[in-house]
Design a protein around this motif. Structure first.
Motif, mmCIF file in Angstrom:
data_model
loop_
_atom_site.group_PDB
_atom_site.id
_atom_site.type_symbol
_atom_site.label_atom_id
_atom_site.label_comp_id
_atom_site.label_asym_id
_atom_site.label_seq_id
_atom_site.Cartn_x
_atom_site.Cartn_y
_atom_site.Cartn_z
ATOM 1 N N ALA A 165 38.518 43.645 41.383
ATOM 2 C CA ALA A 165 38.068 44.380 42.478
ATOM 3 C C ALA A 165 36.876 43.657 42.821
ATOM 4 O O ALA A 165 35.736 43.606 42.060
ATOM 5 N N LEU A 166 36.836 43.018 44.063
ATOM 6 C CA LEU A 166 35.601 42.572 44.510
ATOM 7 C C LEU A 166 34.950 42.817 45.895
ATOM 8 O O LEU A 166 35.701 43.301 46.970
ATOM 9 N N ALA A 170 31.169 53.716 46.244
ATOM 10 C CA ALA A 170 32.047 52.613 47.034
ATOM 11 C C ALA A 170 31.874 52.716 48.507
ATOM 12 O O ALA A 170 32.416 51.988 49.036
ATOM 13 N N ALA A 171 30.919 53.674 48.687
ATOM 14 C CA ALA A 171 30.731 53.956 50.119
ATOM 15 C C ALA A 171 29.573 52.725 50.795
ATOM 16 O O ALA A 171 29.392 52.901 52.015
ATOM 17 N N LYS A 223 34.682 51.101 50.939
ATOM 18 C CA LYS A 223 33.944 49.867 51.616
ATOM 19 C C LYS A 223 33.661 48.628 50.571
ATOM 20 O O LYS A 223 33.501 47.498 51.132
ATOM 21 N N LEU A 224 33.617 49.048 49.441
ATOM 22 C CA LEU A 224 32.997 48.133 48.146
ATOM 23 C C LEU A 224 34.129 47.073 48.117
ATOM 24 O O LEU A 224 33.535 45.961 47.454
ATOM 25 N N SER A 271 29.201 37.137 46.234
ATOM 26 C CA SER A 271 30.460 37.967 45.871
ATOM 27 C C SER A 271 29.981 38.962 44.855
ATOM 28 O O SER A 271 29.123 38.499 43.933
ATOM 29 N N PHE A 272 30.631 40.065 44.536
ATOM 30 C CA PHE A 272 30.249 41.043 43.165
ATOM 31 C C PHE A 272 31.446 41.258 42.480
ATOM 32 O O PHE A 272 32.619 41.858 43.025
ATOM 33 N N PHE A 273 31.441 41.059 41.323
ATOM 34 C CA PHE A 273 32.612 41.202 40.339
ATOM 35 C C PHE A 273 32.413 42.738 39.936
ATOM 36 O O PHE A 273 31.819 43.172 38.920
#
Length: 282
Positions: free
Chosen positions: A162-163, A62-63, A141-142, A171-173
């Motif tokens: 969460a996107l 997630a960083a 941050k993700l 965009s990222f699913f």
């Protein structure tokens, strides 16, 4: 047999200075001269995260500090059109509304935390996703946005996506969580379908849907204008994707580009032509 190499492919941008690459050694097969490396991309400070995605990388954590090269899938929203199957899924959940919320305007409550944990335990196995991992996911941050789904009849929230978004570009699913009582309504597929439809309306270029390494992940291809990254380029050839999934489920003593079957089917012009398609150089 007629060659399938004429299938259209989708070009990457010719920008080679967006990241540094790290090669992390993985298990080798010395007998068959297979010496694999996991490829990590470390983004340059000045560059856009969207460029990492466009070159076939997904975030490793997630960083947003490092990314891994993989077979992942995206939908080209510039040409996407709803199919009859997409419309059928939407009709099954007509009473479920949705709202896009920025992360800084969304409360990560204990109730939501517990809801996400119950879903993760049921879907992935108990404690595969710990509370700590959940917290890191939603506080990192993700996750820039949430797509929240509500049953209009009961007023209850029944799902959250969460996107990661970079407006207009991609965009990222990332992860979805939903009430498993709605499985018969295909709520999970409905959430993905609405996300694809929404970001097209918002005039984004692409939505990335994650990896495709198993037959179970092929549900992600239920959208028009789907492309997957095959290590060389973004391919629109779903027959090739199924070939790769089937091949990876079997024991092989050769890596992919040494497979005569693969080369003959998809790259019959040889290694020189394959190298021309690569978007990486030293």
């Amino acid at each position: 047999m007629e060659s399938q190499a004429t299938t259209p492919f989708c070009k990457l941008s010719q920008n080679y200075r967006i990241m540094k690459l790290l090669f992390s050694e993985a298990s080798q097969d010395y007998k068959n001269y297979i010496f694999p490396y996991v490829i990590w991309g470390i983004p340059e400070a000045h560059d856009s995260i969207a460029n990492m995605f466009s070159h076939g990388f997904l975030p490793s954590g997630a960083a947003l500090e490092k990314f891994y090269l993989c077979r992942n899938l995206r939908v080209d929203l510039k040409t996407f059109k709803l199919s009859s199957e997409n419309r059928r899924i939407i009709r099954k959940c007509e009473n479920i509304s949705y709202q896009l919320i920025r992360r800084d305007q969304w409360d990560y409550t204990e109730e939501k935390r517990a809801f996400f944990k119950r879903y993760a335990d049921s879907k992935f196995g108990k404690d595969t996703m710990s509370f700590e991992r959940l917290d890191n996911l939603f506080n990192g941050k993700l996750v820039t946005d949430l797509l929240v789904f509500q049953d209009q009849e009961t007023g209850s929230e029944v799902g959250t996506v969460a996107l990661f978004t970079q407006p207009s570009r991609m965009s990222f699913f990332y992860f979805s969580f939903y009430d498993l009582e709605y499985v018969k309504k295909n709520l999970g597929m409905y959430m993905m379908t609405r996300a694809v439809q929404l970001f097209q309306k918002l005039e984004y270029n692409y939505i990335y849907l994650g990896t495709v390494y198993s037959k179970e992940s092929l549900y992600k291809t239920n959208f028009s204008s789907t492309e997957f990254f095959n290590g060389l380029e973004w391919s629109c050839d779903m027959k090739q994707l199924k070939f790769l999934i089937d091949r990876s489920s079997k024991q092989s003593d050769k890596h992919l580009l040494e497979s005569e079957n693969f080369i003959n089917l998809y790259y019959p012009d040889g290694y020189g032509a394959i190298a021309e398609k690569s978007h990486y150089q030293v």
